[in-house]
Design a protein around this motif. Structure first.
Motif, mmCIF file in Angstrom:
data_model
loop_
_atom_site.group_PDB
_atom_site.id
_atom_site.type_symbol
_atom_site.label_atom_id
_atom_site.label_comp_id
_atom_site.label_asym_id
_atom_site.label_seq_id
_atom_site.Cartn_x
_atom_site.Cartn_y
_atom_site.Cartn_z
ATOM 1 N N LYS A 55 0.868 -1.173 0.000
ATOM 2 C CA LYS A 55 0.000 0.000 0.000
ATOM 3 C C LYS A 55 0.903 1.222 0.000
ATOM 4 N N ALA A 56 0.708 2.141 -0.944
ATOM 5 C CA ALA A 56 1.648 3.241 -1.106
ATOM 6 C C ALA A 56 0.926 4.562 -1.317
ATOM 7 N N TRP A 57 1.584 5.632 -0.843
ATOM 8 C CA TRP A 57 1.072 6.992 -0.992
ATOM 9 C C TRP A 57 2.226 7.925 -1.330
ATOM 10 N N VAL A 58 1.927 8.982 -2.087
ATOM 11 C CA VAL A 58 2.905 10.021 -2.388
ATOM 12 C C VAL A 58 2.731 11.149 -1.390
ATOM 13 N N THR A 59 3.834 11.643 -0.832
ATOM 14 C CA THR A 59 3.759 12.722 0.150
ATOM 15 C C THR A 59 3.589 14.065 -0.541
ATOM 16 N N ALA A 89 5.206 3.549 1.889
ATOM 17 C CA ALA A 89 4.520 2.292 1.599
ATOM 18 C C ALA A 89 4.491 1.433 2.856
ATOM 19 N N THR A 90 3.476 0.622 2.972
ATOM 20 C CA THR A 90 3.381 -0.299 4.099
ATOM 21 C C THR A 90 3.230 -1.716 3.575
ATOM 22 N N ASN A 91 3.943 -2.613 4.199
ATOM 23 C CA ASN A 91 3.862 -4.034 3.915
ATOM 24 C C ASN A 91 3.314 -4.694 5.170
#
Length: 268
Positions: free
Chosen positions: A157-161, A173-175
């Protein structure tokens, strides 16, 4: 000898107790094998590999999720015959599947605090790319969103700051894998020049400040020996150069990307 099949209810109860005992023993062993100064809390998510009986597809449901401290686990006598492992997990405030034999999943208790980050608006940069895009023609924001989409395709799961408020972080990102998972700090470097070793060292400081499990630098260029050696010594950093990025984009997004560098990087 005469074979006497067990009753279904008995099989389910045995499985329920076995799953609970395995979880407790795994937590106990982690704390036994690690120094108290190093590990004080264990977060355990117990998954099983199985097949969905309705669809036949592979699934990996979480049947037990618990967060236990060294102090609470130290009071347990796991070898006591009268210990009920299911009740023991409830004593630890664990989330336990009511029907583990039937693969009824529970929601893992391990979560990541993402409130400290400022997110930028999502951009579907992949939809607007040519079949062979030149990554050097993307602007920095587009490149960051392409990297985000790549890690999402890999399974994170990933996001741009948000620009100018990222403390040197371009994406997060979270794993959620209980063994190799954690918070990942990502930097995206769209450049024609080698990434300096100081950039790699600076990321280590950001990782420490954000309590990240892993730091990743993705670039269109390459890394020098000093930067690679530093990343290797940390054991928690991943350096992806332009050649590796091209391979990942093709494998996970089907993008056959170009990188128009003025000269061929060393070792490519």
């Amino acid at each position: 000898m005469t074979v006497q099949p067990r009753k279904e209810a008995e099989i389910k109860q045995m499985y329920r107790l076995l799953v609970a005992r395995l979880a407790l023993r795994a937590i106990k062993e982690v704390l036994i094998l690690t120094p108290a100064a190093l590990v004080d809390v264990v977060a355990f998510n117990g998954h099983v590999n199985a097949k969905n009986r309705a669809t036949g597809k592979a699934i990996r449901p979480c049947l037990i999720s618990v967060r236990a401290t060294r102090e609470t686990v130290g009071d347990l006598v796991l070898d006591e015959p009268e210990l009920d492992p299911v009740e023991c997990l409830r004593h630890l405030n664990a989330v336990v599947s009511q029907h583990p034999y039937d693969l009824e999943p529970v929601r893992p208790v391990v979560t990541f605090d993402l409130t400290k980050y400022k997110w930028g608006p999502e951009v579907d940069v992949v939809a607007g790319l040519d079949h062979r895009p030149d990554l050097m023609e993307l602007d920095p924001i587009e490149f960051e969103h392409l990297v985000r989409r790549l890690f999402e395709a890999i399974g994170l799961k990933a996001w741009v700051t948000q620009a100018s408020r990222d403390d040197g972080i371009d994406a997060v990102a979270t794993n959620e894998d209980p063994i190799v998972g954690g918070l990942c700090i990502i930097q995206a470097k769209r450049t024609r020049n080698a990434v300096p070793a100081d950039t790699v060292r600076a990321l280590a400081g950001v990782m420490h400040d954000k309590a990240a499990a892993k730091g990743i630098i993705v670039t269109t260029a390459w890394f020098g020996k000093a930067g690679k050696d530093f990343a290797y010594r940390t054991g928690r950093m991943e350096l992806i150069d332009g050649r590796g990025l091209k391979a990942l984009l093709l494998e996970h997004l089907g993008i056959d990307a170009l990188i128009s560098l003025p000269k061929t990087p060393p070792g490519w």
